[in-house]
Design an enzyme around this catalytic site. Structure first.
Site, PDB file in Angstrom:
ATOM      1  CG  HIS A 160      -2.078   0.775   0.941  1.00 17.78           C
ATOM      2  ND1 HIS A 160      -2.044   1.725   0.867  1.00 17.78           N
ATOM      3  CD2 HIS A 160      -3.287   0.025   1.215  1.00 17.78           C
ATOM      4  CE1 HIS A 160      -3.632   2.218   0.413  1.00 17.78           C
ATOM      5  NE2 HIS A 160      -4.288   0.849   0.960  1.00 17.78           N
ATOM      6  CD  GLU A 191      -4.336   0.593  -2.356  1.00 19.81           C
ATOM      7  OE1 GLU A 191      -4.892  -0.339  -2.182  1.00 19.81           O
ATOM      8  OE2 GLU A 191      -4.879   1.479  -2.770  1.00 19.81           O
TER       9      GLU A 191
END
Length: 325
Positions: free
Chosen positions: A173, A289
């Site tokens: 992330h 991501e």
């Protein structure tokens, strides 16, 4: 090539280690054992250091942030509708943590674990075993390997094996901010013709929409221009999943670029300011991501995230830095 290690902080009595890998070009990545986190990404240009990702300098901020900066997310990234799924007609029900749904694998996901770690010439391997947390079946052994080479490429490899059929679809992330200029001035290109339609709970409906207008990044476009194009849709941020393959995207400024590659089929982008909640829509970074499409277990054509008992799987994400003249 060198790898340094030091104590970054503690979680209870456990030390959290920071590793820094530096290549011959003085480019470096810094990694934390907590959540197998990509803590920093620095390059040196004309004698000046530049950090390319949004990061914190103390462990408390990593523990307390809701934005999961740089952390490994999983065992399943994204949302699972109604916090339930089936494998071979066996249904599993988990504890919801996002309305009725499960987000990022639950409240005991990989993003909250302090990993075992070891370093090598140009890499660090983080290891952790999870055992049925949040309702997932199976003991899952996870290894996450970060590698930096002299071609200025960062590679993250996610490997797992289990004793019971389960799910595995992690990601990093990481939030990019590749220059000192405002993130809205930085340019984005995404190799995608489709993105996911979602409902009011951000759960995929199963429909794939064409990347037009605000969602069209087939050619380079300033992120700020895209945000302006969202306004007629009554939207103020990106939190969207694009269908990608191999070379997924590039984010760049006038001075440098990062190319993103993946062997899976999805990339979530999310505009945020992870350090100042009061900033409103004045975003400071862009999460990118790389993963299989969210809620893949409930959609036949979204990718196979089932890990069968006794099998091993590996996924690879790669990030290449380029200096622009």
């Amino acid at each position: 090539m060198s790898v340094e290690r030091k104590v970054f902080g503690k979680i209870g009595t456990q030390p959290v280690y920071l590793y820094k890998i530096t290549n011959k070009n003085q480019m470096s990545i810094s990694l934390l054992s907590y959540a197998a986190t990509w803590q920093d990404f620095e390059v040196v240009e004309d004698g000046q250091k530049h950090s390319l990702i949004e990061h914190f300098d103390n462990i408390d901020d990593y523990i307390n942030t809701p934005y999961q900066n740089g952390k490994t997310i999983g065992r399943v990234a994204g949302r699972i509708k109604d916090a339930r799924f089936s494998i071979d007609n066996v249904e599993y029900k988990m504890k919801p943590n996002d309305g009725n749904n499960l987000l990022h694998g639950g409240n005991n996901g990989l993003q909250y674990q302090n990993f075992d770690s070891e370093s090598f010439d140009n890499s660090v391997i983080f290891s952790h075993t999870v055992n049925g947390e949040d309702g997932f079946p199976g003991i899952l052994k996870v290894k996450i390997k970060y590698t930096l080479n002299d071609d200025n490429e960062v590679t993250i490899t996610y490997t797992a094996e289990t004793d019971h059929d389960t799910l595995f679809n992690p990601t990093c992330h990481v939030y990019f901010d590749v220059d000192d200029e405002n993130i809205k001035q930085q340019q984005l290109q995404i190799n995608a013709k489709k993105f996911l339609d979602v409902d009011d709970e951000k759960i995929p409906t199963g429909k794939l929409l064409s990347t037009i207008n605000a969602y069209d990044f087939k050619n380079f476009k300033k992120i700020g221009q895209g945000l302006k194009q969202l306004k007629p849709l009554n939207k103020v941020e990106y939190d969207d999943t694009f269908v990608v393959a191999n070379k997924a995207a590039t984010i760049k400024s006038e001075h440098r670029a990062i190319d993103l590659y993946t062997d899976r089929n999805g990339m979530v982008i999310f505009t945020a300011n992870t350090k100042d909640k009061a900033s409103g829509n004045n975003y400071s970074s862009l999460a990118m991501e790389l993963q299989y499409l969210p809620d893949a277990i409930n959609h036949n054509d979204f990718g196979n995230i089932v890990l069968k008992a006794g099998q091993k799987v590996s996924y690879t994400n790669k990030y290449k830095y380029r200096k622009l003249d």
